[in-house]
Write a protein that holds these residues in place. Structure first.
Motif, short mmCIF file in Angstrom:
data_model
loop_
_atom_site.label_atom_id
_atom_site.label_comp_id
_atom_site.label_asym_id
_atom_site.label_seq_id
_atom_site.Cartn_x
_atom_site.Cartn_y
_atom_site.Cartn_z
N ASP A 145 0.81 -1.23 0.00
CA ASP A 145 0.00 0.00 0.00
C ASP A 145 0.83 1.27 0.00
O ASP A 145 0.28 2.36 0.16
N ASP A 169 1.85 2.34 9.58
CA ASP A 169 0.74 1.41 9.33
C ASP A 169 -0.41 1.61 10.30
O ASP A 169 -1.49 1.07 10.08
N ASP A 337 -4.77 -10.67 10.78
CA ASP A 337 -5.12 -9.92 9.57
C ASP A 337 -5.13 -8.41 9.78
O ASP A 337 -5.77 -7.68 9.02
N LYS A 340 -4.37 -6.38 6.84
CA LYS A 340 -5.37 -6.50 5.77
C LYS A 340 -6.63 -5.70 6.10
O LYS A 340 -7.54 -5.62 5.27
N LYS A 342 -6.66 -2.45 6.87
CA LYS A 342 -6.31 -1.04 6.83
C LYS A 342 -7.45 -0.18 6.29
O LYS A 342 -8.18 -0.59 5.39
#
Length: 355
Positions: A145, A169, A337, A340, A342
């Motif tokens: 990303d 993140d 996760d 995943k 985000k």
């Protein structure tokens, strides 16, 4: 035999020092009977052998959260009752370790930071009595990303500012209760006790609901000490300055909404009786103790991720070097996760800090 099972078996040899065979490397480990956590009541002490055994057993989950992140550690050479110190840079680490050169404004030069992405490095840190592990909130890998972000981190502040390491993140919220039990010594930080933890848990649930109204999902873990850590996973479109601004906005709103519960005061004396909402952790180079990191508590507590349903019935001392490996082996990692999940926070930049 798996790598983990082999290491656990090697550590069962009752000698004060051993040479572990890990991932094709030899790792000398010493003072295996040294007590690092004293225990309390019926809970026995934990030794360096217990620490290494713990790190080996949780490595399949822990390394996932450390991989690709510069990190520092808090070392306790004589256990949690002794003196401690931060170690950000290591001289001549073993050849199986990985480092990355990053510009430091404090030293006005480049320094090598450790990245822990294999079991050998993790156990070497344990041998060095690095009990608390602190990874950055940003990673050196732009995928998936942050493609196009620079991967050069050394040379100058401007170079680091443009790099992928300047794009975290997560937004993190560190909730620290300053409600004292009355048993603390003069000048000591508040100790863990149930009344303060319940208040912190109730605030975390309110923050979950507040952010839920913005269609934002957050993750929660025990700090392993007195408070809670909330993580909001985000797409890496925002740098640390922007992320810290959003965190401050949310903190000031929480303080305005619940003034008897929340404080943003930096003066410890002014925090008394309230929960400190620390948004300033959202700064490049700062860190919270990693998920699954041991902490400085006599019972050998661990910073443990939990589901929101679990949060209402758990207590930090439920999660220790003894209990956590079995929990993970039985139920897995609730944060598997997290990267995943985000969320895109660009729209929140329109928020204006209250007051």
């Amino acid at each position: 035999m798996s790598e983990v099972a082999s290491l656990v078996e090697q550590l069962e040899v009752r000698k004060p020092q051993l040479t572990l065979h890990v991932e094709g490397h030899e790792l000398p480990v010493t003072s295996l009977e040294k007590v690092l956590w004293p225990g309390s009541g019926r809970s026995r002490p934990f030794t360096k052998r217990d620490l290494l055994r713990y790190l080996a057993r949780v490595s399949p989950w822990l390394l996932t959260h450390l991989s690709g992140r510069p990190m520092f550690a808090t070392r306790y050479p004589n256990g949690v009752d002794g003196k401690s110190f931060y170690q950000k840079h290591w001289d001549n680490p073993p050849r199986f370790t990985r480092t990355v050169s990053i510009y430091s404004s404090h030293t006005e030069g480049d320094s090598d930071y450790l990245i822990c992405d294999n079991v050998a490095t993790l156990l070497w840190l344990g041998q060095m009595a690095a009990l608390e592990l602190h990874p950055w909130f940003s990673r050196i890998d732009p995928n998936p990303d942050a493609k196009g972000r620079a991967r050069k981190f050394a040379g100058s502040e401007a170079i680091l500012d443009r790099s992928v390491l300047n794009y975290p993140d997560f937004i993190v919220f560190d909730l620290d209760p300053y409600q004292y039990s009355g048993k603390e010594g003069k000048g000591e930080e508040p100790e863990l006790h149930r009344k303060a933890f319940k208040r912190t848990r109730d605030l975390a649930l309110r923050l979950r609901d507040l952010l839920g109204r913005l269609d934002l999902d957050i993750f929660v873990k025990t700090s392993g000490r007195t408070g809670l850590h909330l993580y909001l996973p985000i797409l890496r479109k925002l740098d640390y300055d922007a992320v810290r601004g959003i965190a401050e906005t949310i903190g000031r709103y929480a303080q305005q909404e619940w003034p008897t519960e929340v404080t943003l005061e930096w003066s410890v004396q002014k925090r008394t009786g309230k929960i400190f909402f620390d948004y300033n952790q959202n700064t490049r180079g700062k860190s919270l103790a990693s998920i699954f990191s041991p902490r400085r508590h006599p019972l050998g507590t661990v910073s443990m991720p939990v589901s929101w349903d679990q949060l209402e019935r758990v207590y930090p001392t439920d999660f220790t070097l003894k209990t956590v490996p079995g929990i993970l082996e039985a139920t897995g990692d609730p944060w598997t996760d997290i990267l995943k999940a985000k969320q895109d926070l660009a729209g929140l930049l329109d928020l204006t800090p209250a007051g």
